[in-house]
Design a protein around this motif. Structure first.
Motif, mmCIF file in Angstrom:
data_model
loop_
_atom_site.group_PDB
_atom_site.id
_atom_site.type_symbol
_atom_site.label_atom_id
_atom_site.label_comp_id
_atom_site.label_asym_id
_atom_site.label_seq_id
_atom_site.Cartn_x
_atom_site.Cartn_y
_atom_site.Cartn_z
ATOM 1 N N MET A 147 0.968 -1.215 0.044
ATOM 2 C CA MET A 147 0.185 0.060 0.025
ATOM 3 C C MET A 147 0.904 1.259 -0.093
ATOM 4 S SD MET A 147 -2.743 1.142 3.048
ATOM 5 C CE MET A 147 -1.380 0.575 4.365
ATOM 6 N N PRO A 148 0.592 2.244 -0.721
ATOM 7 C CA PRO A 148 1.490 3.494 -1.138
ATOM 8 C C PRO A 148 1.143 4.399 0.171
ATOM 9 C CG PRO A 148 -0.163 3.493 -2.840
ATOM 10 C CD PRO A 148 -0.311 2.207 -2.167
ATOM 11 N N MET A 149 1.847 5.224 0.477
ATOM 12 C CA MET A 149 1.481 6.376 1.288
ATOM 13 C C MET A 149 0.482 7.211 0.729
ATOM 14 S SD MET A 149 5.437 7.912 2.409
ATOM 15 C CE MET A 149 6.137 7.338 3.868
ATOM 16 N N ASN A 150 -0.463 7.866 1.689
ATOM 17 C CA ASN A 150 -1.453 8.683 1.146
ATOM 18 C C ASN A 150 -0.808 10.150 0.927
ATOM 19 O OD1 ASN A 150 -1.517 10.569 3.601
ATOM 20 N ND2 ASN A 150 -2.831 9.342 4.609
ATOM 21 N N PRO A 151 -1.496 10.921 0.218
ATOM 22 C CA PRO A 151 -0.746 12.235 0.055
ATOM 23 C C PRO A 151 -0.128 13.059 1.117
ATOM 24 C CG PRO A 151 -2.690 11.888 -1.180
ATOM 25 C CD PRO A 151 -2.541 10.882 -0.284
ATOM 26 N N THR A 152 -0.822 13.108 2.085
ATOM 27 C CA THR A 152 -0.800 13.947 3.511
ATOM 28 C C THR A 152 0.688 13.431 4.004
ATOM 29 O OG1 THR A 152 -2.823 14.479 3.863
ATOM 30 C CG2 THR A 152 -1.314 14.732 5.543
ATOM 31 N N LEU A 153 0.708 12.152 4.123
ATOM 32 C CA LEU A 153 2.120 11.471 4.769
ATOM 33 C C LEU A 153 3.219 11.592 3.895
ATOM 34 C CD1 LEU A 153 3.517 9.689 7.017
ATOM 35 C CD2 LEU A 153 2.454 7.633 5.752
ATOM 36 N N ARG A 154 2.662 11.107 2.537
ATOM 37 C CA ARG A 154 4.107 11.385 1.721
ATOM 38 C C ARG A 154 4.533 12.930 1.694
ATOM 39 N NH1 ARG A 154 6.544 8.605 -1.662
ATOM 40 N NH2 ARG A 154 4.885 7.074 -2.082
ATOM 41 N N ALA A 155 3.694 13.799 1.534
ATOM 42 C CA ALA A 155 4.319 15.246 1.628
ATOM 43 C C ALA A 155 4.849 15.467 3.187
ATOM 44 C CB ALA A 155 3.032 16.164 1.687
ATOM 45 N N ALA A 156 4.399 14.935 4.080
ATOM 46 C CA ALA A 156 5.384 15.008 5.550
ATOM 47 C C ALA A 156 6.536 14.573 5.262
ATOM 48 C CB ALA A 156 4.410 14.680 6.580
ATOM 49 N N PHE A 157 6.521 13.194 4.812
ATOM 50 C CA PHE A 157 7.888 12.709 4.675
ATOM 51 C C PHE A 157 8.695 13.422 3.689
ATOM 52 C CE2 PHE A 157 10.186 9.291 1.992
ATOM 53 C CZ PHE A 157 10.756 8.778 3.080
ATOM 54 N N GLY A 158 8.414 13.970 2.580
ATOM 55 C CA GLY A 158 9.452 14.550 1.851
ATOM 56 C C GLY A 158 9.626 15.911 2.424
ATOM 57 N N ASP A 159 8.536 16.413 3.103
ATOM 58 C CA ASP A 159 9.195 17.647 3.954
ATOM 59 C C ASP A 159 10.279 17.421 4.995
ATOM 60 O OD1 ASP A 159 7.255 19.149 2.492
ATOM 61 O OD2 ASP A 159 5.860 19.274 4.300
ATOM 62 N N GLU A 160 10.339 16.142 5.494
ATOM 63 C CA GLU A 160 11.416 15.889 6.642
ATOM 64 C C GLU A 160 12.599 15.999 5.845
ATOM 65 O OE1 GLU A 160 11.307 16.369 9.826
ATOM 66 O OE2 GLU A 160 9.179 16.540 10.135
ATOM 67 N N LEU A 161 12.814 14.890 4.670
ATOM 68 C CA LEU A 161 14.039 14.718 4.023
ATOM 69 C C LEU A 161 14.398 16.033 3.436
ATOM 70 C CD1 LEU A 161 13.057 11.479 1.820
ATOM 71 C CD2 LEU A 161 14.448 11.666 4.209
ATOM 72 N N ARG A 162 13.533 16.927 3.036
ATOM 73 C CA ARG A 162 14.097 17.978 2.268
ATOM 74 C C ARG A 162 14.663 19.168 3.487
ATOM 75 N NH1 ARG A 162 10.031 17.310 -1.000
ATOM 76 N NH2 ARG A 162 8.581 18.449 0.444
ATOM 77 N N ALA A 163 14.126 19.276 4.741
ATOM 78 C CA ALA A 163 14.653 20.039 5.960
ATOM 79 C C ALA A 163 15.749 19.204 6.180
ATOM 80 C CB ALA A 163 13.607 19.774 6.749
ATOM 81 N N ALA A 164 16.094 17.851 6.283
ATOM 82 C CA ALA A 164 17.492 17.166 6.842
ATOM 83 C C ALA A 164 18.465 17.909 5.875
ATOM 84 C CB ALA A 164 17.293 15.684 6.777
ATOM 85 N N VAL A 165 18.265 17.789 4.427
ATOM 86 C CA VAL A 165 19.383 18.106 3.489
ATOM 87 C C VAL A 165 19.573 19.795 3.509
ATOM 88 C CG1 VAL A 165 19.530 18.622 1.016
ATOM 89 C CG2 VAL A 165 18.561 16.630 1.589
ATOM 90 N N GLU A 166 18.560 20.653 3.663
ATOM 91 C CA GLU A 166 18.810 21.989 4.051
ATOM 92 C C GLU A 166 19.457 22.249 5.238
ATOM 93 O OE1 GLU A 166 14.795 23.257 3.579
ATOM 94 O OE2 GLU A 166 14.596 22.956 1.571
ATOM 95 N N ALA A 167 19.264 21.597 6.319
ATOM 96 C CA ALA A 167 19.891 21.707 7.516
ATOM 97 C C ALA A 167 21.271 21.287 7.567
ATOM 98 C CB ALA A 167 19.215 20.965 8.709
ATOM 99 N N GLU A 168 21.667 20.177 6.878
ATOM 100 C CA GLU A 168 22.723 19.835 6.875
ATOM 101 C C GLU A 168 23.728 20.858 5.894
ATOM 102 O OE1 GLU A 168 25.893 15.868 5.616
ATOM 103 O OE2 GLU A 168 23.574 15.720 5.489
ATOM 104 N N ALA A 169 23.260 21.419 4.980
ATOM 105 C CA ALA A 169 23.888 22.394 3.931
ATOM 106 C C ALA A 169 24.220 23.638 4.813
ATOM 107 C CB ALA A 169 23.033 22.669 2.759
ATOM 108 N N ARG A 170 23.417 23.950 5.740
ATOM 109 C CA ARG A 170 23.812 25.033 6.653
ATOM 110 C C ARG A 170 24.662 24.641 7.965
ATOM 111 N NH1 ARG A 170 18.159 25.617 6.150
ATOM 112 N NH2 ARG A 170 17.719 24.831 8.227
ATOM 113 N N ALA A 171 25.026 23.250 7.892
ATOM 114 C CA ALA A 171 25.957 22.795 9.027
ATOM 115 C C ALA A 171 25.230 22.628 10.277
ATOM 116 C CB ALA A 171 27.100 23.716 9.187
#
Length: 117
Positions: A1-25
């Protein structure tokens, strides 16, 4: 079963936030976002594997041998654990916690997961 759109968006937001935070050290913040993405992903094979790959990469960039070793084991076990429904609920996914240790889920993530069903 795939993630629903809300969960998929939250998951993607967390991954993007991780990348952005690491880029800012902002390393503790980056790791926290990876852990949150992990909690959201545990019931889904591919997203669960993706988070562990990201955690492995984080460990690699830090030259953290303990984290890298722990993540290799988790990358291999994430897919089967999710597929079989055996991933420990709330576990944050890092090598600093037991692979099979359930953990409390933050309230905001709990609300997203409860909406998933």
């Amino acid at each position: 079963m795939p993630m629903n759109p809300t969960l998929r968006a939250a998951f993607g937001d967390e991954l993007r936030a991780a990348v952005e935070a690491e880029a800012r050290a902002e390393l503790p913040r980056a790791w926290r976002h990876l852990e949150r993405a992990h909690v959201l992903s545990q019931a889904f094979v591919w997203p669960h594997i993706v988070v562990h790959w990201r955690m492995l990469g984080y460990g690699w960039r830090r030259r953290d041998v303990k984290e890298m070793a722990g993540q290799v084991a988790r990358v291999l076990g994430a897919g089967p654990a999710s597929w079989l429904g055996r991933a420990p609920v709330g576990n944050t996914g890092g090598a600093n916690v037991g692979i099979f240790t359930p953990m409390p889920i933050p309230d905001d993530l709990r609300a997203i997961l409860d909406a998933e069903g």
